[in-house]
Design a protein around this motif. Structure first.
Motif, PDB file in Angstrom:
ATOM      1  N   GLN A 146       6.850  -8.686 -37.054  1.00 56.49           N
ATOM      2  CA  GLN A 146       5.829  -7.685 -37.339  1.00 56.49           C
ATOM      3  C   GLN A 146       5.196  -7.965 -38.705  1.00 56.49           C
ATOM      4  O   GLN A 146       5.854  -8.467 -39.610  1.00 56.49           O
ATOM      5  CB  GLN A 146       6.446  -6.276 -37.341  1.00 56.49           C
ATOM      6  N   PRO A 147       3.937  -7.585 -38.878  1.00 56.60           N
ATOM      7  CA  PRO A 147       3.037  -6.983 -37.889  1.00 56.60           C
ATOM      8  C   PRO A 147       2.508  -8.040 -36.904  1.00 56.60           C
ATOM      9  O   PRO A 147       2.630  -9.230 -37.142  1.00 56.60           O
ATOM     10  CB  PRO A 147       1.909  -6.423 -38.749  1.00 56.60           C
ATOM     11  N   ARG A 148       1.889  -7.556 -35.832  1.00 61.88           N
ATOM     12  CA  ARG A 148       1.408  -8.447 -34.779  1.00 61.88           C
ATOM     13  C   ARG A 148      -0.110  -8.525 -34.811  1.00 61.88           C
ATOM     14  O   ARG A 148      -0.794  -7.506 -34.886  1.00 61.88           O
ATOM     15  CB  ARG A 148       1.884  -7.914 -33.417  1.00 61.88           C
ATOM     16  N   LEU A 149      -0.644  -9.741 -34.768  1.00 58.41           N
ATOM     17  CA  LEU A 149      -2.090  -9.949 -34.780  1.00 58.41           C
ATOM     18  C   LEU A 149      -2.673  -9.537 -33.424  1.00 58.41           C
ATOM     19  O   LEU A 149      -2.256 -10.030 -32.383  1.00 58.41           O
ATOM     20  CB  LEU A 149      -2.408 -11.420 -35.065  1.00 58.41           C
ATOM     21  N   VAL A 150      -3.632  -8.612 -33.447  1.00 53.71           N
ATOM     22  CA  VAL A 150      -4.220  -8.136 -32.190  1.00 53.71           C
ATOM     23  C   VAL A 150      -5.693  -8.500 -32.072  1.00 53.71           C
ATOM     24  O   VAL A 150      -6.278  -8.377 -30.988  1.00 53.71           O
ATOM     25  CB  VAL A 150      -4.061  -6.605 -32.063  1.00 53.71           C
ATOM     26  N   LYS A 151      -6.309  -8.988 -33.144  1.00 52.53           N
ATOM     27  CA  LYS A 151      -7.718  -9.344 -33.078  1.00 52.53           C
ATOM     28  C   LYS A 151      -8.023 -10.341 -34.193  1.00 52.53           C
ATOM     29  O   LYS A 151      -7.549 -10.209 -35.310  1.00 52.53           O
ATOM     30  CB  LYS A 151      -8.600  -8.097 -33.230  1.00 52.53           C
ATOM     31  N   GLY A 152      -8.845 -11.350 -33.876  1.00 52.01           N
ATOM     32  CA  GLY A 152      -9.233 -12.324 -34.880  1.00 52.01           C
ATOM     33  C   GLY A 152      -8.120 -13.296 -35.189  1.00 52.01           C
ATOM     34  O   GLY A 152      -7.294 -13.635 -34.330  1.00 52.01           O
ATOM     35  N   GLN A 153      -8.075 -13.733 -36.443  1.00 48.16           N
ATOM     36  CA  GLN A 153      -7.066 -14.696 -36.857  1.00 48.16           C
ATOM     37  C   GLN A 153      -6.483 -14.310 -38.199  1.00 48.16           C
ATOM     38  O   GLN A 153      -7.037 -13.485 -38.927  1.00 48.16           O
ATOM     39  CB  GLN A 153      -7.679 -16.100 -36.951  1.00 48.16           C
ATOM     40  N   ALA A 154      -5.358 -14.943 -38.500  1.00 40.64           N
ATOM     41  CA  ALA A 154      -4.670 -14.625 -39.749  1.00 40.64           C
ATOM     42  C   ALA A 154      -5.461 -15.141 -40.940  1.00 40.64           C
ATOM     43  O   ALA A 154      -6.132 -16.177 -40.849  1.00 40.64           O
ATOM     44  CB  ALA A 154      -3.276 -15.242 -39.736  1.00 40.64           C
ATOM     45  N   PRO A 155      -5.395 -14.446 -42.093  1.00 41.01           N
ATOM     46  CA  PRO A 155      -6.038 -14.963 -43.312  1.00 41.01           C
ATOM     47  C   PRO A 155      -5.301 -16.213 -43.779  1.00 41.01           C
ATOM     48  O   PRO A 155      -4.065 -16.248 -43.816  1.00 41.01           O
ATOM     49  CB  PRO A 155      -5.887 -13.814 -44.306  1.00 41.01           C
ATOM     50  N   GLN A 156      -6.059 -17.248 -44.108  1.00 38.31           N
ATOM     51  CA  GLN A 156      -5.427 -18.523 -44.448  1.00 38.31           C
ATOM     52  C   GLN A 156      -5.809 -19.039 -45.823  1.00 38.31           C
ATOM     53  O   GLN A 156      -5.071 -19.817 -46.422  1.00 38.31           O
ATOM     54  CB  GLN A 156      -5.792 -19.568 -43.388  1.00 38.31           C
ATOM     55  N   SER A 157      -6.949 -18.640 -46.322  1.00 38.36           N
ATOM     56  CA  SER A 157      -7.405 -19.211 -47.589  1.00 38.36           C
ATOM     57  C   SER A 157      -7.943 -18.107 -48.486  1.00 38.36           C
ATOM     58  O   SER A 157      -7.996 -16.936 -48.114  1.00 38.36           O
ATOM     59  CB  SER A 157      -8.509 -20.241 -47.334  1.00 38.36           C
ATOM     60  N   ASN A 158      -8.335 -18.517 -49.711  1.00 38.28           N
ATOM     61  CA  ASN A 158      -8.925 -17.567 -50.641  1.00 38.28           C
ATOM     62  C   ASN A 158     -10.191 -16.968 -50.025  1.00 38.28           C
ATOM     63  O   ASN A 158     -10.948 -17.651 -49.337  1.00 38.28           O
ATOM     64  CB  ASN A 158      -9.283 -18.255 -51.952  1.00 38.28           C
ATOM     65  N   GLY A 159     -10.401 -15.701 -50.266  1.00 37.33           N
ATOM     66  CA  GLY A 159     -11.597 -15.047 -49.744  1.00 37.33           C
ATOM     67  C   GLY A 159     -11.431 -14.524 -48.334  1.00 37.33           C
ATOM     68  O   GLY A 159     -12.406 -14.078 -47.728  1.00 37.33           O
ATOM     69  N   GLU A 160     -10.195 -14.560 -47.793  1.00 31.00           N
ATOM     70  CA  GLU A 160      -9.946 -14.034 -46.451  1.00 31.00           C
ATOM     71  C   GLU A 160      -8.855 -12.969 -46.516  1.00 31.00           C
ATOM     72  O   GLU A 160      -7.838 -13.133 -47.206  1.00 31.00           O
ATOM     73  CB  GLU A 160      -9.520 -15.162 -45.504  1.00 31.00           C
ATOM     74  N   VAL A 161      -9.072 -11.891 -45.761  1.00 29.66           N
ATOM     75  CA  VAL A 161      -8.077 -10.825 -45.667  1.00 29.66           C
ATOM     76  C   VAL A 161      -8.007 -10.353 -44.218  1.00 29.66           C
ATOM     77  O   VAL A 161      -8.886 -10.650 -43.405  1.00 29.66           O
ATOM     78  CB  VAL A 161      -8.425  -9.620 -46.580  1.00 29.66           C
ATOM     79  N   ALA A 162      -6.952  -9.600 -43.914  1.00 28.86           N
ATOM     80  CA  ALA A 162      -6.821  -8.920 -42.626  1.00 28.86           C
ATOM     81  C   ALA A 162      -6.401  -7.491 -42.912  1.00 28.86           C
ATOM     82  O   ALA A 162      -5.790  -7.207 -43.950  1.00 28.86           O
ATOM     83  CB  ALA A 162      -5.794  -9.627 -41.738  1.00 28.86           C
ATOM     84  N   LEU A 163      -6.721  -6.590 -41.996  1.00 24.97           N
ATOM     85  CA  LEU A 163      -6.397  -5.181 -42.183  1.00 24.97           C
ATOM     86  C   LEU A 163      -5.441  -4.700 -41.101  1.00 24.97           C
ATOM     87  O   LEU A 163      -5.423  -5.229 -39.993  1.00 24.97           O
ATOM     88  CB  LEU A 163      -7.662  -4.314 -42.143  1.00 24.97           C
ATOM     89  N   GLU A 164      -4.660  -3.697 -41.431  1.00 21.51           N
ATOM     90  CA  GLU A 164      -3.839  -3.011 -40.428  1.00 21.51           C
ATOM     91  C   GLU A 164      -4.756  -2.188 -39.541  1.00 21.51           C
ATOM     92  O   GLU A 164      -5.775  -1.663 -39.990  1.00 21.51           O
ATOM     93  CB  GLU A 164      -2.803  -2.130 -41.139  1.00 21.51           C
ATOM     94  N   GLU A 165      -4.424  -2.051 -38.276  1.00 19.96           N
ATOM     95  CA  GLU A 165      -5.331  -1.509 -37.273  1.00 19.96           C
ATOM     96  C   GLU A 165      -5.805  -0.083 -37.594  1.00 19.96           C
ATOM     97  O   GLU A 165      -7.006   0.210 -37.536  1.00 19.96           O
ATOM     98  CB  GLU A 165      -4.641  -1.522 -35.907  1.00 19.96           C
ATOM     99  N   SER A 166      -4.882   0.826 -37.934  1.00 18.10           N
ATOM    100  CA  SER A 166      -5.300   2.202 -38.192  1.00 18.10           C
ATOM    101  C   SER A 166      -6.146   2.297 -39.458  1.00 18.10           C
ATOM    102  O   SER A 166      -7.059   3.122 -39.543  1.00 18.10           O
ATOM    103  CB  SER A 166      -4.074   3.122 -38.297  1.00 18.10           C
ATOM    104  N   ALA A 167      -5.884   1.423 -40.439  1.00 20.19           N
ATOM    105  CA  ALA A 167      -6.708   1.405 -41.653  1.00 20.19           C
ATOM    106  C   ALA A 167      -8.120   0.939 -41.332  1.00 20.19           C
ATOM    107  O   ALA A 167      -9.104   1.503 -41.840  1.00 20.19           O
ATOM    108  CB  ALA A 167      -6.077   0.495 -42.698  1.00 20.19           C
ATOM    109  N   ALA A 168      -8.231  -0.091 -40.506  1.00 15.28           N
ATOM    110  CA  ALA A 168      -9.557  -0.577 -40.119  1.00 15.28           C
ATOM    111  C   ALA A 168     -10.347   0.506 -39.397  1.00 15.28           C
ATOM    112  O   ALA A 168     -11.558   0.670 -39.611  1.00 15.28           O
ATOM    113  CB  ALA A 168      -9.411  -1.807 -39.223  1.00 15.28           C
ATOM    114  N   LYS A 169      -9.660   1.274 -38.573  1.00 15.28           N
ATOM    115  CA  LYS A 169     -10.332   2.356 -37.855  1.00 15.28           C
ATOM    116  C   LYS A 169     -10.779   3.443 -38.812  1.00 15.28           C
ATOM    117  O   LYS A 169     -11.898   3.961 -38.714  1.00 15.28           O
ATOM    118  CB  LYS A 169      -9.384   2.918 -36.800  1.00 15.28           C
ATOM    119  N   ARG A 170      -9.919   3.821 -39.760  1.00 12.76           N
ATOM    120  CA  ARG A 170     -10.276   4.863 -40.729  1.00 12.76           C
ATOM    121  C   ARG A 170     -11.468   4.461 -41.572  1.00 12.76           C
ATOM    122  O   ARG A 170     -12.345   5.263 -41.881  1.00 12.76           O
ATOM    123  CB  ARG A 170      -9.082   5.168 -41.645  1.00 12.76           C
TER     124      ARG A 170
END
Length: 849
Positions: A131-155
């Motif tokens: 955990q956590p599990r990727l449900v959309k897109g791809q994992a952040p790999q380099s500088n300038g990339e981020v990912a969000l938790e699902e409920s935070a993205a919705k909020r």
């Protein structure tokens, strides 16, 4: 006896309706609070178990001794320990736990979310943990990339490929959202932002240590062998914990942080039950008086006092069962309504749960409170002699002077304890608590003699309202105990609100005074909220604004480990002052010399400490304590103790020492001062400075007065909660007043009929009952305000070391409370007055009651 109790309850159900309603409201509120407390704890536990899913965690050694029920303070673990751990046999992955706080804005630099919601920046290692599990897109790999938790993205209304700005230490960094992750349980209130390990070092200041190294074991490796290998490699600096052990320790720390919320919620529930208990007791007392002839008849045909007692107690049990069952149902509906409201507000991840344990606990408390409230009236019924009970109108008043003497003695003891506690400010918390409890007890004992005095005085003020005021006063003083019991419930609620309101007003006034006296700036820059730092580049921009003479960083914050000789280490958020601070800030020492602090040398570091913290730690000027950071440790001498007020933290150190030690977290520049050129227009320069820093949405520019008002504004939020408590007290007290007057109308059926026959109109009768309600409400309110303000004075004196230098009573707010009490009393009288107005006169005067 059960049959008699049930028959009486059914026959006089209207008389018991307010007691039932009081039980319903109290139990509904109580069960809702239990559900909310359980939900908060479960939500945090669920979050911890969802986010910490590695097999093992390598953590630092415990510093000092472990204390039961408290999370221990542990030493930090170097980040490079992760590479060493991966070399241990059986270790597949060893990932440093990297986490920081951040703020989010959109690409146009507009705050995301509610503006002050803090987000969590965390390094993620794809594939190393379940955990956590990727449900959309791809994992952040380099500088300038981020990912969000699902409920935070919705909020926040964020999707993949959207660009954001992340503010961690100071300046915002532009990033692209590459993916959305999901935890097993949705996360409420917290926005998780995931980045790659290398990107974390770019966004945040590169850490040299971490709180834990997360370990993933190779398949087939035994737990015993892996732990033995890691413990052998890191025997001097760290130890290994399983996932369950690590999460339990974090949950322990979380439980401590939630203690205040839990206590606060339970206070609300206690007030509701306390006021409800008064209503229940008052109702049963009046019912016992109304049924005296029936009890006398039972005694005459052979029933014993114990049997009469059991009838009243059984009525209390039946009222408790019925009211508690309905209350639990109402509480369940209340939690569903709150969950719906949270979902509509964007917090659908937080759903208030319900369990059978909550149901059973609420039912048990509601039934017990109702039974206890009926015991004293049951005792009075059992002890009434049959001959006296057979007489008509046998309501006799016991003298109140014994209560006055007892109350005066308890009050004297309470005041003595409060004076002693306030003289030893910050050190006699137990004395203050016992003194406050005895003070409230004295108020409850003295309410009977005082209520009669207050009612007479209030009736005298409305002497022109004849004959209604005189009739109302005579009725209330003839039944002074009944009047006092009804007023007491409101009195305690108002007293607690008066304490809080006075404390809040004094805090506000003291804060504004402290800012005005101790900070000498024309304008001040500060982050909002204080989780990001003022960047040096921003100060350079401000320095170029026309009319600005100079701009300097003043103070910041950093988390350090402080160890006082003979005590356990503690992680302490420490105030950090910049070299220029002395030009803008004025610090007055209580003991010692502030000059020694500002003129110190790097070789002999000194600190300022709050007077209350120094007392709690047994320190005085000249004593030393140890400070640890990520880069080292240092022995620091106490230069002086100060009244920190609301401007400083408990420990104040210079910036040079903070840099040398390296804070474990929160290395934030929290304020900067601006001096203007002679003749410069303050408002014009302020507008230009705001324009110069407009690209940073988390910085505010304020005048000295605005800064003081903003610090004090947090007090208004506390006041809002206190007034919610007042509203609760008023609602339940209104039910008590309505119940008392309704039963009083029934008991005075013949008397009221006679009053009508001698010329009092139906409108006049309604006015008389309304005056009774208002007098009861005002009596309770005035006694509560008087007692609450008196108690608040002692509390403020006790908190003098915490910065409350001015005691200010919010007379305007308390005046509004009195007006609100008049309104509540008027509303509470509507139903009883309507019943009195509609009673048949001939039937009333022929009644034997």
């Amino acid at each position: 006896m059960i049959r008699i109790a049930w028959r009486n309850l059914r026959a006089h159900l209207l008389r018991f309706q307010m007691a039932l309603l009081a039980v319903v409201l109290g139990v509904a509120f109580l069960s809702g609070i239990f559900a909310l407390r359980a939900t908060l704890a479960d939500s945090y536990n669920s979050l911890i178990s969802s986010t910490n899913t590695y097999d093992y965690y390598l953590v630092g050694k415990v510093q000092g001794e472990k204390v039961e029920g408290q999370a221990p303070v542990r030493s930090s673990v170097p980040v490079q320990a992760a590479r060493e751990a991966e070399k241990v046999s059986g270790v597949k992955y060893a990932d440093p736990y990297l986490v920081d706080v951040c703020m989010l804005a959109d690409q146009d630099n507009k705050r995301l979310g509610n503006g002050k919601q803090v987000s969590i920046l965390q390094a993620i290692y794809p594939g190393h943990s379940a955990q956590p599990r990727l449900v959309k897109g791809q994992a952040p790999q380099s500088n300038g990339e981020v990912a969000l938790e699902e409920s935070a993205a919705k909020r926040l209304g964020v999707t993949t490929d959207q660009r954001l700005k992340v503010y961690v230490s100071s300046e915002g960094k532009s990033v692209r959202v590459t993916g959305i992750y999901r935890f097993p349980s949705p996360v409420a209130f917290t926005n998780y932002v995931f980045v790659a390990e290398d990107a974390f070092a770019v966004l945040a200041q590169k850490p040299v240590a971490t709180t834990a190294i997360a370990i993933t074991a190779e398949k087939g490796v035994s737990s015993q062998a892996l732990r033995a290998g890691l413990n052998k490699e890191f025997s001097d600096t760290a130890e290994v914990m399983t996932q369950a052990e690590y999460n339990d320790e974090i949950n322990t720390a979380a439980a401590s942080s939630l203690d205040f919320v839990n206590v606060f919620l339970l206070v609300f529930a206690a007030i509701a039950l306390f006021v409800g208990a008064f209503i229940i007791t008052n109702t049963f007392q009046m019912m016992v008086r109304a049924q005296q002839s029936q009890f006398a008849m039972l005694r005459a045909i052979g029933a014993g006092g114990g049997q009469v007692f059991s009838i009243v107690a059984l009525q209390g049990l039946l009222v408790g069962i019925i009211g508690s069952v309905i209350g639990v149902g109402a509480g369940y509906l209340l939690t569903r309504a709150v969950s719906w409201g949270l979902a509509k507000s964007g917090f659908d991840a937080l759903r208030i749960g319900w369990s059978w344990s909550i149901t059973l606990l609420a039912l048990t408390v509601g039934i017990l409170v109702t039974i206890i409230g009926s015991l004293w009236p049951a005792r009075a019924a059992a002890l009434t002699p049959p001959v006296e009970a057979m007489r008509q109108n046998t309501q006799t008043q016991k003298p109140v002077w014994p209560r006055a003497i007892i109350g005066a003695v308890v009050l004297a003891v309470a005041v003595g304890l409060l004076i002693w506690a306030s003289a030893n400010g910050g050190q006699s918390g137990l004395g203050l608590g016992i003194g406050a409890a005895l003070f409230l007890l004295a108020m409850l004992i003295l309410v009977t003699p005082l209520a009669a005095i207050v009612v007479r005085a209030l009736a005298g003020l409305i002497w022109w309202l004849r004959p209604h005021a005189r009739l109302a006063m005579r009725t209330l003083t003839a039944n002074v105990r009944q009047t006092a019991n009804t007023a007491a419930a409101l009195m305690i609620g108002v007293a607690l609100v008066a304490v809080g309101a006075t404390l809040a007003a004094s805090t506000k006034a003291s804060t504004q005074s402290a800012v005005a006296q101790q900070i000498n700036v024309d304008l001040m820059i500060s982050p909002d909220p204080k989780v990001v730092s003022i960047p040096p580049s921003l100060l350079d921009k401000v320095a170029k604004v026309s009319g600005v003479s100079r701009v300097d960083p003043l103070a910041g914050m950093g988390l350090f480990r402080v160890t006082v000789p003979g005590k356990n280490p503690q992680e302490t958020m420490t105030q950090v002052t910049y070299p220029q601070f002395n030009r803008y800030g004025k610090v007055s020492a209580v003991i010692g010399s502030a000059k020694d602090y500002f003129s110190q040398s790097p070789q002999a570091p000194r600190a300022l400490v709050s007077r209350s913290w120094a007392k709690s730690q047994g320190l005085a000027p000249g004593d030393t304590f140890q400070m640890n950071g990520l880069r080292g440790q240092e022995t620091v001498t106490v230069a002086a103790t100060i009244d920190t007020g609301f401007l400083f933290l408990d420990v104040v150190i210079p910036r040079a020492l903070a840099t040398q030690l390296g804070p474990e977290a929160a290395d934030i520049t929290a304020s900067a001062g601006i001096k203007l050129e002679t003749g410069a227009d303050l408002n014009k320069v302020q507008r230009q400075v705001k324009k110069a820093i407009a690209d940073n949405p988390f910085m505010v520019v304020q005048t000295q007065k605005q800064a003081a008002d903003k610090v004090a504004a947090t007090v208004d939020q506390v006041l809002a909660v206190l007034y919610a408590l007042l509203a609760l007290s008023l609602i339940i007290a209104a039910l008590g007043i309505m119940n008392t007057l309704s039963l009083s109308v029934q008991q005075r059926f013949r008397e009221l009929g006679l009053i009508r026959t001698v010329g009092l109109s139906s409108l006049g009768l309604s006015l008389m009952i309304t005056v009774e309600a208002v007098l009861i409400t005002l009596a309770g309110t005035l006694l509560g305000i008087g007692g609450g303000v008196s108690l608040a004075v002692f509390v403020c004196r006790y908190l003098a070391d915490q910065g409350i230098s001015i005691i200010e009573v919010p007379w305007a707010s308390l005046g509004w409370i009195c007006l609100l009490a008049v309104l509540v009393g008027t509303l509470a009288a509507l139903l009883p007055a309507r019943r009195a107005r509609r009673m048949p006169i001939l039937e009333a005067i022929s009644s034997e009651d």
